[in-house]
Enzyme design. Sequence first.
Site, short mmCIF file in Angstrom:
data_model
loop_
_atom_site.label_atom_id
_atom_site.label_comp_id
_atom_site.label_asym_id
_atom_site.label_seq_id
_atom_site.Cartn_x
_atom_site.Cartn_y
_atom_site.Cartn_z
N HIS A 124 -4.10 -4.63 2.56
CA HIS A 124 -3.75 -4.03 3.13
C HIS A 124 -3.98 -3.72 4.59
O HIS A 124 -5.31 -3.85 5.25
CB HIS A 124 -3.99 -2.47 2.94
CG HIS A 124 -3.74 -1.43 3.19
ND1 HIS A 124 -3.52 -0.36 2.99
CD2 HIS A 124 -2.69 -0.95 4.34
CE1 HIS A 124 -2.90 0.92 2.99
NE2 HIS A 124 -2.52 0.23 4.29
N LEU A 148 1.09 -5.90 10.37
CA LEU A 148 1.27 -6.73 10.83
C LEU A 148 2.20 -6.67 12.36
O LEU A 148 2.79 -7.27 13.09
CB LEU A 148 1.32 -8.37 10.72
CG LEU A 148 0.27 -9.06 9.25
CD1 LEU A 148 0.62 -10.05 8.78
CD2 LEU A 148 -1.67 -9.02 10.02
N ASP A 163 -6.84 -2.09 6.40
CA ASP A 163 -5.84 -1.03 6.75
C ASP A 163 -5.43 -1.43 8.17
O ASP A 163 -5.79 -0.12 9.03
CB ASP A 163 -6.02 0.86 6.09
CG ASP A 163 -5.04 1.42 6.74
OD1 ASP A 163 -4.45 0.92 6.63
OD2 ASP A 163 -5.07 2.51 6.20
ZN LIG Z 1 -1.40 3.84 4.18
#
Ligand SMILES: [Zn+2]
Length: 433
Positions: A63, A66, A308
């Site tokens: 996750h 970019l 994330d």
């Molecule tokens: Zn999310």
Amino acid sequence: MAGRVWLRGGRVLDPASGRDGRADVLIEDGCIVAVEDALAGVSDAEVVDAAGLWVAPGFVDLHAHLREPGQEYKEDIASGGRAAAAGGFTAVCCMANTNPVNDDPSVTDYILDRARKDSPVRVLPVAAATKGLAGEVMTEMSALVAAGAVAFSDDGKTIMDSGMQRRVLEYSRLVEKPVMVHAEDQTLVRDGVVNEGAVSTKLGLPGNPAVAEIVHVARDLLLAELTGAHLHVAHVSTAGAVAHVREARARGIHVTAEVSPHHLTLTDEATLGYDPNTKMAPPLRGKDDVAACIAGLADGSIDAIATDHAPHAVHEKEVEFTAAPPGVLGFETAFAVVLELVRRGQLTPLQLIGSLSWNAARVLGLAMGRLERGAAADVVLLDPTRRWVYDPAQGFSKSRNSPWAGRELEGRVLATWVGGRLVYQQGRGVLVP
Ligand SMILES: [Zn+2]
């Protein structure tokens, strides 16, 4: 050049085989050709003295954002790939909430083309589940898989329409890819910006309740059971969600889950100073939620740690808390931040490495994250005791938004190899492309 590299005498941690002990690893022509207690008679090899260090499979991030195409002022595939390499990641999934959205094979093609040219690490595109992430019209999953999509997700948004979510899950079975869900019921989140509870009251900011996540995790687990699809719950943050996932796994539902370094190590108390770099979605939660996330990782209810990684420009984050976009950088601090769980005895080193590599690869069904003879040499060299102060300005991301900025961390990535190529070495920087 992908020559011969002999990683000698390190603590080799290979979650796929369960190996945890002093051993040698030999890399040749881009592959791992030997993992032995002690190699002898190796000629023409570059010897890396790994005594006192950890040798592990390259990390696989399920996750990350970019930001390319469309938001290159925050990050692009080159800068994100460099930050990933510096964080020990050898493969990263990039979410579809770019501009344009990765809801069409032409965008997937573009991302993979940029990655081949610009990124030192492997880039694994996650395609949108619905067109424009609008939750109304499904994307053409088989064409996106043919272009290289490894999973589907409307991450950043939640598919609120349960009928649409059911269809997405049904079609995902045909292409045999997981559906990764950002589980937050928007009708419960409303304008909430911090965890609903004592901290939101103290701050006088609108709360985002734990139940907003739990409701959607419960719904999606029921839909996964109905459809037989592979549901992957992104960034689990609440004790309730962990409990639902654990119970669903016990019932045989095909569900996997990830948790972020920040949800494992920070509580909502971190937001008490109104620092926008502590604003995420889902928000930082209470200490019981953090404890439940750690317990879920330890008992295997949660498979993987995923960063994330969510870069935002300084001008976007240096505003009042309610106006700032949610999300923080993740690649370059992930290992050091989560290593704290090993020091506290909450995870073994092998569990920690597994959650960063092998377990994540298995979520995607990819042959990565292992130190096996014949496997591609995606390898990291780690110093679990090295102390350093993290300064985002010295890092490789284009952005600076990190709750760990200026903090002393313990545990450092010393080198990263992708397919046998040394792509990062601490002190020298990113070496290719
Ligand atoms: Zn999310």
